[in-house]
Design an enzyme around this catalytic site. Structure first.
Site, PDB file in Angstrom:
ATOM      1  CG  ASP A 329      41.239  47.586  33.312  1.00 37.14           C
ATOM      2  OD1 ASP A 329      42.469  47.659  33.502  1.00 37.14           O
ATOM      3  OD2 ASP A 329      40.397  47.830  34.201  1.00 37.14           O
ATOM      4  CB  CYS A 356      47.737  48.337  36.353  1.00 39.97           C
ATOM      5  SG  CYS A 356      47.803  46.627  35.829  1.00 39.97           S
TER       6      CYS A 356
END
Ligand code: SAM
Length: 403
Positions: A329, A356
């Site tokens: 992540d 993201c």
């Protein structure tokens, strides 16, 4: 369908709107110049592409695809490859346009949101178009090849009746201007847009040994997060992402796993619960305080270890040569070629990539493909409504398995 942008130069603003100091300082600057343009498709970053009559590319904020607008240049000059601009007058509005619900939104004002002027469904469609474009351009993948149905899902509870806006920011960082007024930063600027009302809720801050913490819940566990440490901003995001990652990885008892860029241990905790006492999890996180929090949060698991440092430096030093499962992540920059190659060499049966930034994800998916992994599924979530940001979860598996 989008119309090819056409443009015609309109009046310069040198008379009706003074050029910025930057324009006066740099010769050739076009800041303040206005062009009447037809707006083309959405591009990554919260703007649309348009073209002037002379063929100059404009990235226009506050516009929507298909609109005819008066765009005023905010950055760039004669020698720039492209110009940035704000739509300062909408001459022909798109059906997706709404009045911005936030009083601080608009050209030259708060830069926190990009799509206040678009219907929520249109915002998600734009984000989907950006993801599709990045996958195609950077990874050579169609949505089908990426295992993605092309939709961007709202977080539970965010699909509201027309006119209602999700209150999704659990944290806001205010800036203070020279006269001491609190406000929000303008787009690509240190200038502050003052706001009248500043929330004073302390969000349940606790002080322990001289440090401030908040307590957050996800997947049935409580996580301590030190001030400044990372925790997803949307209140539904941690649970939603844990579910997406666990549904993709399906951890089994006794498996070994890596949680890279692990923050305070969100995914490491969820995996540790599922792999049981015979399994093991190694987390890597660069933030010293976040590592302290992760170790505290996961102290009940003797076979969870958290290492502090940068993934690309620590991972080779761990001596790990295999893992059953990997979660990564990373921040917006993504993981990069070297880390991806290292991860692929560990032979994991599944890898969950939480991203993201769809551009960094697409680039890293290309590296994973080179290294023998292909996306099995990809899901996209609108965890940042009103902004151009979007969260993706890609589940990868060895390419040989599916072929
Ligand atoms: C997007 S957050 C994810 C955190 C966690 N997975 C979560 O969902 O709460 C990325 C984390 O990576 C950390 N980080 C940034 N660059 C790093 C690097 N090169 N190596 C290790 N950790 C890094 C940041 O401090 C941050 O905690």
């Amino acid at each position: 369908m989008h119309t090819e942008p056409q443009a015609s130069p309109a009046s310069s603003t040198s008379q009706d709107s003074p050029a910025s100091p930057a324009a006066q300082e740099s010769p050739g600057s076009l800041i303040g110049t206005q062009y009447e343009v037809e707006v083309g498709p959405v591009a990554h970053g919260g703007h649309c592409v348009a073209r002037t009559d002379e063929g100059r590319v404009l990235f226009v904020r506050h516009a929507l695809p298909g609109e005819r607008v008066l765009a005023r240049v905010t950055e760039g000059g004669e020698d720039s490859r492209y110009l940035r601009a704000d739509a300062v007058e909408i001459l022909d509005a798109a059906k997706d346009r709404v009045e911005a619900p936030c009083p601080y939104a608009g050209p030259g004002r708060c830069g926190g949101c990009d799509w206040q002027h678009a219907k929520p469904g249109a915002q998600r469609r734009f984000k989907g178009e950006v993801i599709a474009e990045q996958l195609r351009r950077l990874a050579g993948l169609t949505p089908e090849e990426a295992g993605w149905d092309g939709t961007v899902m709202p977080a539970p509870g965010d699909k509201l009746p027309a006119g209602e806006v999700p209150a999704w920011r659990s944290r806001v960082q205010y800036a203070v201007d020279e006269s001491g007024r609190a406000g929000l930063r303008k787009h690509r600027s240190h200038d502050v847009e003052p706001v009248d009302h500043v929330a004073e809720n302390d969000g349940g801050v606790h002080r322990v040994h001289g440090r401030d913490f908040v307590r957050e819940r996800a997947d049935g566990r409580t996580y301590r997060v030190g001030m400044g440490g990372f925790w997803q901003v949307h209140p539904q995001a941690p649970q939603l992402l844990v579910e997406a990652v666990m549904q993709g990885l399906l951890p089994r008892k006794g498996e070994t796993a890596l949680d890279l860029y692990c923050g305070v241990g969100l995914f490491a905790g969820a995996i540790a619960d599922r792999v049981g006492d015979n399994g093991a999890v190694l987390g890597i996180e660069s933030g010293r305080r976040a590592v302290e929090d992760a170790r505290h949060n996961l102290r009940e698991f003797p076979r969870v270890r958290i290492e502090q440092g940068k993934v690309d430096q620590i991972l080779p030093r761990t001596g790990i040569t295999e893992a059953d499962l990997i979660v990564l992540d990373p921040p917006r920059a993504g993981a990069g070629r070297r880390t991806v190659a290292h991860l692929a060499s560990l032979g994991a049966r599944r890898i969950a990539y939480v991203a993201c930034d769809p551009a960094a994800l697409a680039r890293d998916l290309a590296y994973f493909q080179e290294a023998g992994y292909r996306p099995r599924t990809l899901r996209a979530f609108d965890l940042f409504p009103m902004t151009h940001h979007v969260e993706c979860v890609a589940i990868l598996e060895p390419a040989a398995k599916g072929s």
